[in-house]
Design an enzyme around this catalytic site. Sequence first.
Site, PDB file in Angstrom:
ATOM      1  N   HIS A  51      -8.994  -2.965  -2.390  1.00  0.00           N
ATOM      2  CA  HIS A  51      -8.466  -1.856  -3.206  1.00  0.00           C
ATOM      3  C   HIS A  51      -7.753  -2.356  -4.461  1.00  0.00           C
ATOM      4  O   HIS A  51      -7.538  -1.588  -5.391  1.00  0.00           O
ATOM      5  CB  HIS A  51      -7.623  -0.875  -2.380  1.00  0.00           C
ATOM      6  CG  HIS A  51      -6.244  -1.310  -2.020  1.00  0.00           C
ATOM      7  ND1 HIS A  51      -5.930  -1.903  -0.810  1.00  0.00           N
ATOM      8  CD2 HIS A  51      -5.075  -1.211  -2.690  1.00  0.00           C
ATOM      9  CE1 HIS A  51      -4.635  -2.140  -0.760  1.00  0.00           C
ATOM     10  NE2 HIS A  51      -4.093  -1.732  -1.890  1.00  0.00           N
ATOM     11  N   ASP A  69     -10.336  -5.001   3.960  1.00  0.00           N
ATOM     12  CA  ASP A  69      -9.767  -4.752   2.629  1.00  0.00           C
ATOM     13  C   ASP A  69      -9.526  -6.061   1.866  1.00  0.00           C
ATOM     14  O   ASP A  69      -8.387  -6.466   1.664  1.00  0.00           O
ATOM     15  CB  ASP A  69      -8.466  -3.948   2.785  1.00  0.00           C
ATOM     16  CG  ASP A  69      -8.072  -3.258   1.484  1.00  0.00           C
ATOM     17  OD1 ASP A  69      -8.594  -3.646   0.420  1.00  0.00           O
ATOM     18  OD2 ASP A  69      -7.230  -2.339   1.535  1.00  0.00           O
ATOM     19  N   SER A 123       0.258  -5.359  -1.925  1.00  0.00           N
ATOM     20  CA  SER A 123      -1.162  -5.327  -1.563  1.00  0.00           C
ATOM     21  C   SER A 123      -1.844  -6.608  -2.002  1.00  0.00           C
ATOM     22  O   SER A 123      -1.723  -7.014  -3.158  1.00  0.00           O
ATOM     23  CB  SER A 123      -1.843  -4.149  -2.238  1.00  0.00           C
ATOM     24  OG  SER A 123      -1.577  -2.995  -1.517  1.00  0.00           O
TER      25      SER A 123
HETATM   26  N1  ARG Z   1      -2.474   2.382   1.298  1.00  0.00           N
HETATM   27  C1  ARG Z   1      -2.917   1.190   0.646  1.00  0.00           C
HETATM   28  C2  ARG Z   1      -1.847   0.655  -0.278  1.00  0.00           C
HETATM   29  O1  ARG Z   1      -1.118   1.394  -0.866  1.00  0.00           O
HETATM   30  C3  ARG Z   1      -4.123   1.408  -0.191  1.00  0.00           C
HETATM   31  C4  ARG Z   1      -5.346   1.619   0.551  1.00  0.00           C
HETATM   32  C5  ARG Z   1      -6.474   2.019  -0.359  1.00  0.00           C
HETATM   33  N2  ARG Z   1      -7.395   2.807   0.413  1.00  0.00           N
HETATM   34  C6  ARG Z   1      -7.594   4.126   0.292  1.00  0.00           C
HETATM   35  N3  ARG Z   1      -8.301   4.705   1.209  1.00  0.00           N
HETATM   36  N4  ARG Z   1      -7.116   4.825  -0.718  1.00  0.00           N
HETATM   37  O2  ARG Z   1      -1.768  -0.521  -0.509  1.00  0.00           O
END
Ligand code: ARG
Length: 731
Positions: free
Chosen positions: A96, A230, A666
């Site tokens: 992501h 991811d 992330s």
């Molecule tokens: N929740 C994750 C973060 O903020 C991002 C994941 C991205 N995936 C998604 N389905 N939008 O780091």
Amino acid sequence: MSYICLLKFNLFMKKLLITLALVLTAFCTFADEGMWLPHLLGKQVYDDMVKRGLKLTKEQLYTVNKSSLKDAIIIFGGGCTGEIVSPQGLIFTNHHCGYDAIATASTVQNNYLRDGFWAKSLDQEIQTDLTVQFLSRIDDVTAQVEDSLKGLSWNDRVRAQQRVFDALTRKATTGTDREARIYSCFKGNQFLMYTFERYRDVRFVGAPPESVGKFGGDTDNWEWPRHTGDFSVFRVYMSKDGKPAAYSKDNVPYKPKHFLPVSIKGFKDGDYAMIYGYPGGTNRYETSMGVKLKTDVENPSLVGLRDVRLKSMFEEMRKDPAVKLKLASNYASVANYWKFFDGETKQLKKFRTYEAKQKEEETFNAWAKGKPAYENLFADWQKVYDEWTPYAKHRMYMTEGVLGSPLAAFGSSLAGLEQAMSAPNVTPEALKKLAANADAGRKIFLESEDRASDQRILAQTAMMFYQNVDKSQHPAGFFEELGAKYGDLKDPATFSKWAADVFGSTLAFDDTRWKAFMDNPTAEALRQDPAAKYASAFLNNYRTNYLPKFLAFTNRNNELGRLYLKGILERDPVKAAKLYPDANFSMRTSFGNVKSYRPRDAVFYDYVCTMKGMMEKYVPGDYEFDLPAKLIDLYNKKDFGQYKDPKYNDVVVSFITTNDITGGNSGSPVINASGELIGLAFDGNYEALSHKIAFDKDLNRTICVDARYVLWCIEKLGGATNIIQELKIVK
Ligand code: ARG
């Protein structure tokens, strides 16, 4: 861990309760809360890390002049973390985090987002717009900053501060390849200067198909159990003489001071885990009033408006792969925090954070009594909130509603152009330049514009503003005029008709009329444009009547926040020495353990997810839960290679730890006790989504993709053995 410590303590040492309680609490509780400054790991924090399992010296974690772990950690792009994993500048980060670059590199024919991509040699790697930043050093500049701001009133301080920062960073970097930024810590009670080297040649090396990299989509986002691969892979290049440089064919792979070996040895529940990275923001000293404003007004407004925008985009994305590629990146980021803020509200309520904050404030007030600097702090603060609260919804409806329509946002830039063109004494040269900027802005707008979804967004957000924002705050005459021309304002069809007209008659989509405007740019033409007219009606109203109130609010809120923190630091100097500053996108270290948990009564969550669970979630052809045929085939053949976990007889896809992280982390490396990469952090869990404001020591978990699954995807699914060979794999 912390909980067990206290229990044992109560059972065995009841009699010594009062005297020992404080000491033990300091060691036992909150062990996993904390985003520590890596250059200031005090003896106590370092000793705690060792007690939890760390086998590295302090110097191996962070040293300025010799290579250390911190040299392998980078700021990736605008808001993520990445890590160097080979002597040739190879980068691991989240899928992501690479998402926008992957979507940008993709076309409907060469759809790397959908199908995945692997460069099998350096010359197949793809140029991107990304930059990465390596941290050179951290310096405490509090004394210099305070010295320059000495004696100034708060307002003068606010005005002077950036100038002081600029002077300090310029002095530190002039004549070097470096750039520096000053980060305010403890709400402006401490200032740290971080110095970086920024590399601008970053190339896309590979990623799994989106069905792997974003498996589970928004349904599983922010949740455990999780089966998302991811990760994505990039490489940073430098000039031949080893300097940061813009993209060039002649550049060579970056030679790192340190890179992380990758461990495929696996781990057990309870093993040590450390995370380095760039957490973007927390507000752990938020007040009860701030919590209330958030849960009652800000979050529900944002969630409601994003909900409508997302549904509209999704409808078009699922119909057409070209639209999907165009909107994917924006959709993902809007969706990510739509779900986050909804979950945050729920968890803040579940944890009764408002009430807990009120208690903390009562304690503070009791201490502040008789101290003139502090005793009226919360009474004053309440007034500041009371003044702003009636307008807070309006602000959310501007940023997330009116400007949530891409056409309206472009219209607002046209409205700005109109104002600039109407200014007295504009020269023809200035006009030309303004028009050229607008032309460039239009190109960018059109590249990512989907008319069908945007037209609905325009209609719906305008209607929601009409319905939900206090009538006394509406832009004068706007809705009356709309109603007179298009019909009953209670009927959604009225807004649809209006939006269709805006889209049909704006200059924005009409190449011929736009060209005519460029040849002869006049303010009058813009004044007639319905998109510019809409944006300027709402923006002028907001800027004239409400923005000044908002600025006054944030200014006072910051001033009182700084004072509150000053009081907290002063109140108990021993405790204060153990505090960490709120996340602010400066490098931090967090430590904890791999750990299972109980999310609610009767439910137990294991510390890992495996491919078996992924197959259980698999829905052929589904938008979020589909899987590549090759993956299923490999799974059925049990072709796990060296990546199989003996305990589960399967590949471990992901795991959870007790680390304290937040958005910005992330892509961060999850590192074992010996300094080896065991996974990449990519999410937080739903049950603790209050974490920006209140960290929960029992329920908070960081969700990580397992390094073994990452390598399995690269080797078995992607066939990119070239990358596997480049790594230092610890077996
Ligand atoms: N929740 C994750 C973060 O903020 C991002 C994941 C991205 N995936 C998604 N389905 N939008 O780091």
